[in-house]
Design a protein around this motif. Structure first.
Motif, short mmCIF file in Angstrom:
data_model
loop_
_atom_site.label_atom_id
_atom_site.label_comp_id
_atom_site.label_asym_id
_atom_site.label_seq_id
_atom_site.Cartn_x
_atom_site.Cartn_y
_atom_site.Cartn_z
N THR A 23 -31.52 12.66 -0.65
CA THR A 23 -31.47 14.13 -0.56
C THR A 23 -32.75 14.76 -1.11
O THR A 23 -33.34 15.63 -0.47
N ILE A 24 -33.17 14.31 -2.28
CA ILE A 24 -34.40 14.83 -2.90
C ILE A 24 -35.61 14.55 -2.00
O ILE A 24 -36.47 15.42 -1.79
N PHE A 25 -35.66 13.34 -1.45
CA PHE A 25 -36.77 12.94 -0.58
C PHE A 25 -36.87 13.87 0.63
O PHE A 25 -37.93 14.43 0.93
N PHE A 26 -35.76 14.04 1.36
CA PHE A 26 -35.78 14.85 2.58
C PHE A 26 -35.91 16.34 2.28
O PHE A 26 -36.50 17.08 3.07
N VAL A 54 -25.05 13.35 0.35
CA VAL A 54 -24.12 12.87 -0.69
C VAL A 54 -22.67 12.93 -0.22
O VAL A 54 -21.96 11.93 -0.29
N PRO A 55 -22.18 14.09 0.28
CA PRO A 55 -20.79 14.11 0.76
C PRO A 55 -20.54 13.17 1.93
O PRO A 55 -19.47 12.55 2.02
N SER A 56 -21.52 13.01 2.82
CA SER A 56 -21.35 12.10 3.95
C SER A 56 -21.25 10.65 3.49
O SER A 56 -20.43 9.87 4.00
N SER A 114 -27.76 8.28 -2.31
CA SER A 114 -27.68 9.50 -1.48
C SER A 114 -28.44 10.65 -2.14
O SER A 114 -29.09 11.44 -1.46
N ALA A 115 -28.35 10.74 -3.46
CA ALA A 115 -29.06 11.80 -4.18
C ALA A 115 -30.57 11.62 -4.07
O ALA A 115 -31.32 12.59 -3.87
#
Length: 357
Positions: free
Chosen positions: A25-28, A57-59, A21-22
């Motif tokens: 997150t960085i990618f998007f 990440v929370p999702s 997820s991290a």
């Protein structure tokens, strides 16, 4: 009652979920401008996409919590966390900001709601597993976790292809109006299978427990009874979609009335999906995820081929026929595999002997 293994599994799964997820997150976050300009052709979406990436990440962790709750039979908490908590919290935040809302605040509302939902998931998990700190941690190897999860990842990806192939190819091969008509009819038809999704939430841990206890007779009875009840429940919807589809489609506008034939075809496919029961879930919960993987890969390719051929010939009607054919072939093959691997008759009809098939 191997709670040490459960704790070990949860902790290792959390590491995987947070890591991937991290990365996402960085990618998007850093490619939001390119995605907005290139894929969506809308520069205004750049900032909202960047904000929404913070919810990944929370999702992901929330999903892990409610799947774990399902696995230990806390179905009510899992269902609330999965289906209701995020929309309720998100809607509440939006109401607080109703006088000064814009697209960026909508995005922030979703991110904030995803963190509150994660906190709720943590609370539910602590209630279900209150003495986690005092339990001796058993060793759950990375190899065993990845060995089981890799086929399931491929299965999930193949179902995305099967589910979206006709819409994507219809857009490539035909015009946007065809996509719109098909999309609405397809969404309506899938209401028939909503009950199956709900039942799967309850059945998944029971399938695994009964198979582990070698209670195949109870397992067969459980899946047959679930099919009987499901067919009774979907009967009114099926009747409406087959005999008065124009009444339903007219709710979306007169331009969608020409999708009546599509709705009839897709409704028949969804009926067969419910009538064959949770065969894919049964295979996966009984340890045959690799068998399921091979089947879904094969029929995902079949779906693409059928859609290219039939959409070129019949347009959105061809897309509907391709979807139903793929579902029929996949579910029929899974029925046969369930009998072959588990010696369980899924269909609640005594006269049908799948072995002869």
């Amino acid at each position: 009652n191997s709670w040490g293994i459960v704790r070990s599994l949860f902790q290792r799964s959390m590491v995987l979920v947070v890591s991937f997820s991290a990365i996402a997150t960085i990618f998007f976050f850093f490619l939001s401008s390119w995605i907005a300009n290139t894929l969506f052709l809308s520069p205004l979406l750049s900032t909202p996409l960047k904000i929404l990436s913070l919810s990944l990440v929370p999702s992901g962790l929330t999903m892990l919590y409610y799947q774990q709750l399902k696995g230990i039979y806390h179905i009510k908490a899992a269902t609330f966390l999965e289906a209701f908590s995020l929309p309720i919290i998100n809607f509440s935040i939006v109401l607080l900001w109703n006088k000064s809302l814009d697209i960026e605040k909508f995005a922030w509302a979703y991110v904030i709601a995803s963190f509150f939902t994660l906190i709720l998931g943590f609370f539910f998990w602590q209630q279900a597993f209150p003495n986690a700190k005092s339990i001796t941690k058993d060793f759950f190897t990375w190899r065993s976790l990845l060995s089981a999860s890799q086929p399931l990842l491929i299965v999930a990806f193949m179902f995305i292809i099967i589910d979206s192939a006709e819409t994507i190819l219809l857009g490539l091969l035909k015009d946007s109006s065809s996509v719109g008509i098909y999309y609405v009819a397809n969404r309506i038809a899938k209401l028939i299978s909503v009950l199956l999704v709900v039942i799967n939430t309850i059945l998944a841990p029971r399938f695994a427990a009964l198979y582990a206890a070698n209670k195949k007779a109870s397992l067969e009875k459980l899946i047959q009874n679930s099919i009987k009840y499901s067919l009774v429940m979907i009967a009114p919807l099926l009747f409406a979609f087959l005999f008065v589809p124009h009444w339903i489609l007219n709710l979306f506008g007169e331009e969608f009335l020409e999708g009546s034939s599509i709705l009839r075809i897709l409704a028949i496919g969804q009926f067969y999906n419910v009538a064959t029961g949770s065969v894919g879930l049964l295979l996966m919960m009984c340890g045959f995820e690799k068998v399921m993987q091979k089947s879904t890969v094969l029929f995902a390719l079949c779906s693409i081929a059928l859609n290219v051929i039939l959409i070129s010939a019949w347009g959105y009607v061809g897309a509907a026929v391709a979807s139903v054919l793929t579902m029929f072939l996949l579910n029929t093959s899974l029925l046969i595999l369930v009998y072959k691997k588990l010696k369980i008759r899924v269909l609640p009809i005594p006269s049908i002997h799948i072995a002869k098939v």
